[in-house]
Design an enzyme around this catalytic site. Structure first.
Site, short mmCIF file in Angstrom:
data_model
loop_
_atom_site.label_atom_id
_atom_site.label_comp_id
_atom_site.label_asym_id
_atom_site.label_seq_id
_atom_site.Cartn_x
_atom_site.Cartn_y
_atom_site.Cartn_z
CD GLU A 34 -2.55 1.66 0.23
OE1 GLU A 34 -2.45 2.82 -0.21
OE2 GLU A 34 -3.32 0.80 -0.26
CB ALA A 183 -23.39 7.13 -6.49
N GLY A 271 -16.92 10.77 -13.38
CA GLY A 271 -16.41 9.42 -13.59
C GLY A 271 -15.04 9.21 -12.98
CG HIS A 445 -47.30 -4.05 11.33
ND1 HIS A 445 -47.47 -3.10 10.34
CD2 HIS A 445 -48.06 -3.65 12.39
CE1 HIS A 445 -48.31 -2.19 10.77
NE2 HIS A 445 -48.68 -2.49 12.01
#
Length: 466
Positions: A34, A183, A271, A445
């Site tokens: 990483e 989104a 994008g 419910h």
């Protein structure tokens, strides 16, 4: 001599770190590389911290409407610096969680910039400039993607933002332009609108959230306009420029009229670009599609032996949970377990704007285009007791079935908590359920989830509460 492993994972986002954990569970000696922060974009600069921001905006929204619930909240205000601080704290906590998971599963972590150095070989250059050579029979590339810039106005973090800048603003926008209504664009538009900014959303296609069902898009546009947003669909940015005073844009709307606007800031959400450059893929001859995303087979394997790719560098949908599942598939294939291929139509999508959106499977239009004769159900939140009690009567659930077999082809939802509810339909699709099983399922419910049951009943003319 190079350090040897059974598997090396390049990138520690939700695809990479999950792949590393699954590999360790299966007894593979595993390393993960990483270059920035464990957890990748999702945990540190994407999915999680944005949801923390949106939660603060949601609470602020409810406080601002306290009188609707018989409550009094006077003199409320928002502290954008404190909101951002909370968000960063959430991200830090989860980053530490991934660090713990790597230690717990005995995954060796190499911090630095990784580059493929040949088949089964990878070099890692640390912050100190030193390079470590690694080798493994199998390598998974999970380097993710970055935001796409406007070609003539790259993000500068001052007045022109990507999602990353929008998460840690130096100042609160007063008049915000959001380019793109996917989104990411819609979530930030929703956040800053709730926080008090004047927001304009520009979308070049004929509707916002264009990947969603057309009925969802129409309902969301109506809701956002009601909240005070300006929504421009079928529109294009003719010119745009920025200086110390803000952003100036000329926008042509779908009626052909052009107008100039002045904004304090702009968020570019048009994008993503896969992070595939300068990591040795070209030298190995890894196949890519026309947009530069890596081509993979059903087990996430590339055309290069021993090299796999997962997440946002591969085909859409570009979602964290899709990347995680691909990580498991790739590792299990490497371990010889013959995993099932993932069906993209069984991957749910969620947008955490206000109101929320969630969907899985085919839209009504795509189902018809695919040749299905369909039965469509629709049930509004206004017919649900729990939604009314919560003060959240806006929204609906739409279900699409194959009229011949009863197969659930798609489900589309907008309203409070639908991002938590969509998994019910996702499980149903994975189990290849039909309307019969869904009708026979007992829903508790009072819950908003009862709208899911009613939508199924509606498709067959059996709804009970409308």
């Amino acid at each position: 001599m190079a350090d040897a492993f059974d598997l090396i994972v390049l990138g520690s986002g939700p695809g990479g770190y999950v792949a590393a954990i699954r590999a360790a569970q299966l007894g593979l000696k595993t390393a993960i590389v990483e270059r920035e922060l464990l957890g990748g974009i999702c945990l540190n600069w994407g999915c999680i911290p944005t949801k923390a921001l949106l939660r603060s905006a949601e609470i602020y929204h409810y406080m601002s409407h306290a009188k609707d619930y018989g409550l009094v909240a006077d003199g409320i205000s928002a502290d954008i610096a404190a909101v951002v601080k909370r968000s960063r704290g959430v991200a830090k906590q989860l980053n530490q969680g991934v660090t713990h998971l790597m230690k717990k599963n005995k995954v060796t972590v190499f911090m630095g910039t990784g580059k493929l150095a040949g088949k089964g070989k990878l070099s890692v250059t640390g912050a100190d400039g030193k390079t470590t050579e690694l080798e493994a029979k199998n390598i998974i590339v999970a380097t993710g993607a970055r935001a796409r810039d406007l070609p003539n106005l790259p993000a500068d973090g001052e007045k022109v933002w990507t999602y990353r800048h929008a998460m840690t603003p130096k100042e609160m926008p007063t008049k915000l332009l959001v380019i793109g209504s996917g989104a990411i664009g819609i979530e930030f538009a929703s956040f800053y609108n709730d926080m008090g900014a004047e927001v304009t959303v520009v979308e070049m296609l004929d509707r916002i959230v264009p990947v969603e069902d057309a009925d969802i898009s129409a309902h969301l546009e109506k809701a956002l306009k009601k909240q005070g947003m300006t929504i421009l669909t079928g529109a294009k940015i003719d010119t745009i420029s920025a200086d110390a005073s803000g952003v100036k844009a000329t926008i042509t709307t779908k009626d052909g009229k052009a107008s100039d606007g002045q904004y304090s800031h702009v968020i570019v959400a048009i994008g993503i670009v896969p992070n595939t450059a300068d990591i040795g893929l070209k030298e190995l001859g890894v196949a890519v599609d026309d947009r530069g995303f890596l081509k993979t087979d059903a087990t996430c394997k590339t055309n290069v032996e021993g090299l796999y790719a997962i997440g946002d560098i591969t085909a859409p949908p570009w979602l964290a949970h899709k990347a995680s599942h691909e990580g498991v598939i790739a590792v299990e294939a490497i371990a010889g377990l013959h995993p099932h291929a993932m069906d993209p139509l069984n991957i749910p999508g969620c947008t955490y704007c206000h109101p929320q959106i969630a969907s899985v499977g085919l839209t009504e239009a795509k189902a018809r285009d695919a040749g299905y004769e369909v039965k469509v159900g629709n049930f509004p939140f206004i017919g649900n007791g729990k939604a009314i009690a919560l003060g959240e009567p806006e929204g609906f659930v739409k279900t699409v079935f194959d009229a011949k077999t009863g197969e659930l082809l798609g489900a589309h939802m907008i309203g409070a908590e639908v991002t938590e509810m969509i998994q019910g339909y996702t499980i149903g699709k994975t189990l290849e359920t039909t309307e019969a099983e869904l009708m026979e399922t007992v829903f508790p419910h009072p819950t908003i989830s009862e709208t899911m049951h009613e939508s199924v009943l509606s498709a067959y003319g059996r709804q009970l509460h409308m």
